[in-house]
Scaffold this active site. Structure first.
Site, PDB file in Angstrom:
ATOM      1  N   GLU A 171       0.863  -1.187   0.000  1.00 34.77           N
ATOM      2  CA  GLU A 171       0.000   0.000   0.000  1.00 34.77           C
ATOM      3  C   GLU A 171       0.897   1.233   0.000  1.00 34.77           C
ATOM      4  O   GLU A 171       1.815   1.363   0.808  1.00 34.77           O
ATOM      5  CB  GLU A 171      -0.911  -0.021   1.245  1.00 34.77           C
ATOM      6  CG  GLU A 171      -1.851   1.171   1.279  1.00 34.77           C
ATOM      7  CD  GLU A 171      -3.157   0.891   2.024  1.00 34.77           C
ATOM      8  OE1 GLU A 171      -3.445  -0.266   2.372  1.00 34.77           O
ATOM      9  OE2 GLU A 171      -3.905   1.869   2.230  1.00 34.77           O
ATOM     10  N   ARG A 172       0.651   2.113  -0.950  1.00 29.62           N
ATOM     11  CA  ARG A 172       1.460   3.332  -1.130  1.00 29.62           C
ATOM     12  C   ARG A 172       2.927   3.005  -1.398  1.00 29.62           C
ATOM     13  O   ARG A 172       3.827   3.746  -0.979  1.00 29.62           O
ATOM     14  CB  ARG A 172       1.337   4.275   0.075  1.00 29.62           C
ATOM     15  CG  ARG A 172      -0.073   4.531   0.537  1.00 29.62           C
ATOM     16  CD  ARG A 172      -0.968   4.991  -0.583  1.00 29.62           C
ATOM     17  NE  ARG A 172      -2.358   5.173  -0.145  1.00 29.62           N
ATOM     18  CZ  ARG A 172      -3.343   5.466  -0.987  1.00 29.62           C
ATOM     19  NH1 ARG A 172      -3.121   5.581  -2.284  1.00 29.62           N
ATOM     20  NH2 ARG A 172      -4.560   5.632  -0.544  1.00 29.62           N
ATOM     21  N   GLU A 295     -10.654   4.534   8.977  1.00 31.44           N
ATOM     22  CA  GLU A 295     -10.792   4.179   7.563  1.00 31.44           C
ATOM     23  C   GLU A 295     -11.324   2.754   7.380  1.00 31.44           C
ATOM     24  O   GLU A 295     -10.827   1.973   6.570  1.00 31.44           O
ATOM     25  CB  GLU A 295      -9.455   4.359   6.832  1.00 31.44           C
ATOM     26  CG  GLU A 295      -8.953   5.796   6.907  1.00 31.44           C
ATOM     27  CD  GLU A 295      -7.702   6.069   6.094  1.00 31.44           C
ATOM     28  OE1 GLU A 295      -6.905   5.143   5.905  1.00 31.44           O
ATOM     29  OE2 GLU A 295      -7.536   7.222   5.656  1.00 31.44           O
ATOM     30  N   ARG A 360     -11.576  17.662  10.290  1.00 28.86           N
ATOM     31  CA  ARG A 360     -10.765  16.444  10.469  1.00 28.86           C
ATOM     32  C   ARG A 360      -9.484  16.737  11.259  1.00 28.86           C
ATOM     33  O   ARG A 360      -8.984  15.884  11.989  1.00 28.86           O
ATOM     34  CB  ARG A 360     -10.455  15.846   9.095  1.00 28.86           C
ATOM     35  CG  ARG A 360      -9.617  14.600   9.172  1.00 28.86           C
ATOM     36  CD  ARG A 360      -9.590  13.867   7.854  1.00 28.86           C
ATOM     37  NE  ARG A 360      -8.341  13.154   7.690  1.00 28.86           N
ATOM     38  CZ  ARG A 360      -7.929  12.616   6.563  1.00 28.86           C
ATOM     39  NH1 ARG A 360      -8.675  12.702   5.477  1.00 28.86           N
ATOM     40  NH2 ARG A 360      -6.789  11.992   6.488  1.00 28.86           N
ATOM     41  N   ASP A 389      -2.500  14.210   7.159  1.00 33.00           N
ATOM     42  CA  ASP A 389      -2.001  12.954   6.595  1.00 33.00           C
ATOM     43  C   ASP A 389      -0.755  13.147   5.730  1.00 33.00           C
ATOM     44  O   ASP A 389      -0.866  13.113   4.499  1.00 33.00           O
ATOM     45  CB  ASP A 389      -3.126  12.310   5.763  1.00 33.00           C
ATOM     46  CG  ASP A 389      -2.853  10.844   5.468  1.00 33.00           C
ATOM     47  OD1 ASP A 389      -1.851  10.326   5.960  1.00 33.00           O
ATOM     48  OD2 ASP A 389      -3.660  10.224   4.750  1.00 33.00           O
ATOM     49  N   GLU A 417       3.843   9.046  -0.698  1.00 38.46           N
ATOM     50  CA  GLU A 417       2.444   9.033  -1.123  1.00 38.46           C
ATOM     51  C   GLU A 417       1.970  10.407  -1.599  1.00 38.46           C
ATOM     52  O   GLU A 417       1.315  10.523  -2.631  1.00 38.46           O
ATOM     53  CB  GLU A 417       1.576   8.555   0.053  1.00 38.46           C
ATOM     54  CG  GLU A 417       0.091   8.588  -0.240  1.00 38.46           C
ATOM     55  CD  GLU A 417      -0.771   8.084   0.926  1.00 38.46           C
ATOM     56  OE1 GLU A 417      -0.224   7.704   1.968  1.00 38.46           O
ATOM     57  OE2 GLU A 417      -2.002   8.090   0.760  1.00 38.46           O
ATOM     58  N   HIS A 545      -3.820  18.707   0.942  1.00 38.31           N
ATOM     59  CA  HIS A 545      -4.793  17.686   0.559  1.00 38.31           C
ATOM     60  C   HIS A 545      -5.567  18.063  -0.709  1.00 38.31           C
ATOM     61  O   HIS A 545      -6.801  17.980  -0.759  1.00 38.31           O
ATOM     62  CB  HIS A 545      -5.784  17.445   1.716  1.00 38.31           C
ATOM     63  CG  HIS A 545      -6.345  16.045   1.755  1.00 38.31           C
ATOM     64  ND1 HIS A 545      -7.268  15.600   0.836  1.00 38.31           N
ATOM     65  CD2 HIS A 545      -6.128  15.002   2.588  1.00 38.31           C
ATOM     66  CE1 HIS A 545      -7.594  14.347   1.123  1.00 38.31           C
ATOM     67  NE2 HIS A 545      -6.911  13.954   2.174  1.00 38.31           N
TER      68      HIS A 545
HETATM   69  C1  GCV Z   1      -2.511   2.342   5.363  1.00 34.17           C
HETATM   70  C2  GCV Z   1      -3.714   7.346   4.310  1.00 34.17           C
HETATM   71  C3  GCV Z   1      -3.323   6.442   3.179  1.00 34.17           C
HETATM   72  C4  GCV Z   1      -3.765   5.010   3.429  1.00 34.17           C
HETATM   73  C5  GCV Z   1      -3.167   4.560   4.769  1.00 34.17           C
HETATM   74  C6  GCV Z   1      -3.648   5.512   5.845  1.00 34.17           C
HETATM   75  C7  GCV Z   1      -3.069   5.170   7.196  1.00 34.17           C
HETATM   76  O1  GCV Z   1      -5.094   7.491   4.355  1.00 34.17           O
HETATM   77  O2  GCV Z   1      -3.854   6.918   1.984  1.00 34.17           O
HETATM   78  O3  GCV Z   1      -3.297   4.213   2.390  1.00 34.17           O
HETATM   79  O4  GCV Z   1      -3.540   3.247   5.063  1.00 34.17           O
HETATM   80  O5  GCV Z   1      -3.247   6.816   5.524  1.00 34.17           O
HETATM   81  O6  GCV Z   1      -2.103   5.796   7.570  1.00 34.17           O
HETATM   82  O7  GCV Z   1      -3.596   4.297   7.859  1.00 34.17           O
END
Ligand code: GCV
Length: 724
Positions: A171-172, A295, A360, A389, A417, A545
């Protein structure tokens, strides 16, 4: 074919492939090529004649192996091992209160023309760190005359967090697939695992979370635990512990229970039994990292319990074995989302009513601050550096300094990312340092984030710094070669928060490329300016963002169609006819109230707010007069353009060194910089054209005009962008 011919062909092929792979970046900063300064080489050879390392633990054997490879490579002659009495480089175990469990001292002493270098530590692990320090000195061509250094880490847990899935997707991730080949584990130990451990040990990283925080319960089944144990066995001699992510609903998914409620005794018992099983296989297992109620991930709030209830239940399970829990504070309001019945998928409740007034920015603080003091001693709350983020620039998370009874662990993101992903050269040390050096004023002046993270300000026994890994199975590990510098940064900063970005860059360049002064000076400048260039071409003046949805590749400030309001760029920039930016002062969301008054005062007045953070905290009129004398609109245009010019400057600098860098690495960086330039232009043009629909003002004539329309930029789609 005669035997000779076959031999000759084999030799040619070997020679060719060796050259081909000679400088592909695989060796990272541990290249150990022969010292290219003849005078210095003579001096080094005179001093380093033989080495003594007593004992034969797995770590001591690793030290010997590293010295053999390192010194033989650097000096060009096979290194000899000798007794303590005769050797000129001596590793000794001592008992010293100042060195602790991981520190070391290293110094040289010259008596009657004979120099001896002595490396001391309380533990084998300390000696290992001393060994890598010594090799670094040589790689950086430093003098060995009469020096004396004591070095011990400031932070206890220095971790890489892999967002690697069991199917090897990352992921990422922008550097290939996961380096963990779960299919061939536990029997096949890839040389990469060993080189990964060497690289980490060389910069003091002492832990690795192997799996994604969007966790898969299967990793906790016995089949996978045996694979995890094989990795743990491989990393142990290098002082590296393994950690796993724990999916909160595991008792249901793999345990056959009806609930994962942390107060339910059967759930508590399930985790205790699971911990026992893990520690039997991996006696030094580090513990769990948990993303809960975030999430779509399940968590204690599914049962109306708190984050503390969830963390403490897991903490109790691993406590008998010395394990820890890292509980993430990356949460935002769950009232707009709910998990599915079986917790099997991330589901956003499309019918839920978005909470219009919520910001947020404030939500992690709102959920975690009231829990301060309720966590067990072996729990750290892991906080992302900023409140949203991992954006190119964020103010520090207001949780730092707010939860004084809880050890707060820093979470940075190495994988880029939001920083141009695999194509952009962005040296992250200045970003990390900016956050660590910021004063929270929570215990008077000087309460910098670094002192909260290292546990010194609020006196915590455990402390931690983690960063989301940027490593994959690309030959050079990080895809973009300069991503290696960010990995290097994590280790160096977690060891010593006072080390400057300049020093980190300097060390990395010398070891990775060359000690040539002109090269080091110019590339250092390039690296140090790269982060600000990126902020400028993506999110200047406090924008944040505004990237594309989902894969987060490229700009999409217009995006407004995601089910959660706070996933949409328009929610963050709030551009309208009057101006742009998010009012987080008392007239707006009042997020600023989460900071100490001194910090609030720094940002609350639109006329005195640091312009780097202006649009984080204010909705500012397009004609607002900036410190430069320009209107906000003109300043925005100039900043975006400066970002593009910054990348072009990086290209010019790099191109100067064609003759000083091997072809493969030179060309790779050159090609990626050219992509980065195009992407910077794309960001600038797309954002300015879009924001212009609100400002209705002209782009200043001195700035390159966008050569495409806004519709064109809006039409771009990247269905297979990586890392998503
Ligand atoms: C692992 C962001 C990223 C997600 C990531 C999340 C997190 O939203 O886009 O890919 O998930 O952060 O840190 O949990």
């Amino acid at each position: 074919m005669t035997r000779q011919l076959i031999l000759a062909i084999t030799l040619i092929v070997l020679l060719f492939t060796t050259r081909l792979f000679a400088e592909d970046g695989y060796r990272l900063w541990l290249r150990y090529d022969k010292i290219d300064n003849p005078a210095l080489l003579i001096q080094y050879k005179k001093i380093i004649q033989s080495v003594s390392v007593k004992g034969n633990s797995p770590t001591i054997n690793v030290i010997r192996q590293e010295l053999k490879n390192g010194l033989t490579g650097l000096l060009g002659d096979e290194i000899k091992f000798a007794d303590t009495e005769t050797a000129s480089v001596i590793f000794i175990k001592v008992t010293s209160p100042t060195l602790g469990a991981e520190g070391f001292s290293i110094g040289s002493n010259t008596v009657s023309g004979k120099t001896t270098i002595i490396i001391k530590a309380n533990t084998d692990k300390g000696l290992l760190y001393g060994c890598f320090y010594f090799l670094r000195l040589l790689q950086m061509q430093q003098s060995l005359d009469n020096f004396s250094i004591i070095s011990a880490p400031e932070i206890k847990l220095r971790l890489l967090d892999h967002w690697d899935n069991l199917n090897r997707s990352v992921e990422r991730g922008y550097a290939g697939i996961s380096i963990w080949n779960w299919h061939t584990l536990p029997d096949y130990i890839d040389q990469r695992y060993i080189d990964y451990a060497r690289a980490n040990a060389s910069i003091g990283i002492n832990g690795t979370v192997l799996t994604n925080v969007n966790a898969n319960a299967l990793v906790l089944t016995s089949m996978y635990l045996n694979k995890v144990a094989a990795l743990a066995n491989t990393f142990r001699p290098y002082g590296i512990k393994v950690y796993l992510t724990a999916r909160f609903s595991s008792p249901i998914e793999i345990g056959g229970l009806k609930t994962a409620d942390p107060i339910d005794p059967s759930v508590q018992q399930w985790w205790k039994v699971k911990a026992k099983e893990i520690y039997k296989l991996i006696p030094d297992f580090g513990g769990f990292l948990v993303k809960a109620n975030s999430e779509g991930q399940p968590g204690p709030q599914n049962y109306n319990r708190t984050h503390a209830d969830g963390a403490n239940m897991l903490a109790d399970a691993v406590a008998p074995y010395g394990g820890i829990i890292m509980w993430r504070a990356f949460v935002y309001d769950v009232r707009v989302q709910k998990a599915t019945e079986d917790y099997g998928a991330d589901v956003v409740d499309k019918n839920a009513v978005p909470i219009a007034s919520a910001d947020r920015f404030k939500q992690a603080y709102e959920q975690f601050k009231p829990l301060d003091g309720q966590f067990r001693k072996n729990v750290l709350v892991q906080v992302k550096n900023g409140p949203i983020d991992f954006q190119p620039r964020e103010p520090f998370s207001p949780l730092f300094g707010a939860m004084q009874q809880t050890p707060l662990m820093m979470e940075f993101q190495l994988t880029q990312e939001y920083l141009g992903q695999g194509t952009n050269l962005v040296f992250e040390a200045p970003l990390f340092k900016e956050v660590l050096n910021t004063d929270t004023y929570t215990k008077g002046k000087g309460s910098v984030v670094a002192k909260i993270v290292d546990g010194s300000l609020y006196t915590h026994d455990i402390s931690g710094m983690a960063a989301v890994s940027n490593i994959g199975n690309d030959r050079n590990w990080t895809g973009n070669l300069f991503g290696q510098a960010n990995w290097y940064t994590l280790g160096r900063l977690a060891w010593n928060g006072n080390i400057s970005s300049e020093q980190i860059a300097d060390e990395w360049i010398r070891q990775t490329f060359s000690n040539s002064k002109i090269f080091v000076d110019d590339i250092k400048e390039l690296m140090l300016n790269s982060r600000e260039a990126m902020v400028n071409y993506m999110t200047p003046l406090g924008l944040h963002h505004i990237m594309a949805n989902g894969h987060h590749y490229g700009p999409a400030p217009w995006s407004d169609n995601l089910p959660r309001a706070d996933w949409n760029p328009v929610y963050y920039h709030r551009a309208d006819a009057a101006g742009i930016g998010f009012d987080r002062t008392a007239t707006g969301s009042n997020a600023l109230a989460q900071y100490a008054p001194e910090v609030r005062r720094l940002y609350e007045n639109v006329n005195t707010c640091d312009e780097k953070f202006l649009l984080w905290f204010h909705h500012v009129s397009w004609t607002h007069k900036m410190r430069s004398g320009r209107t906000l609109w003109d300043e925005l245009c100039n900043k975006y353009n400066d970002g593009v010019l910054g990348v072009r400057k990086m290209q010019n600098t790099w191109n100067k060194f064609e003759n000083m860098v091997d072809k493969e690495r030179f060309e790779q960086v050159k090609m990626l910089l050219s992509i980065q330039e195009k992407e910077a232009v794309w960001w600038r043009n797309a954002c300015l054209l879009y924001f212009q629909t609100f400002s209705k003002m002209e782009i200043p004539t001195a700035i390159e005009k966008p050569d495409r329309t806004l519709e064109y930029y809006k039409s771009l789609k990247f269905p297979y962008a990586p890392g998503n």
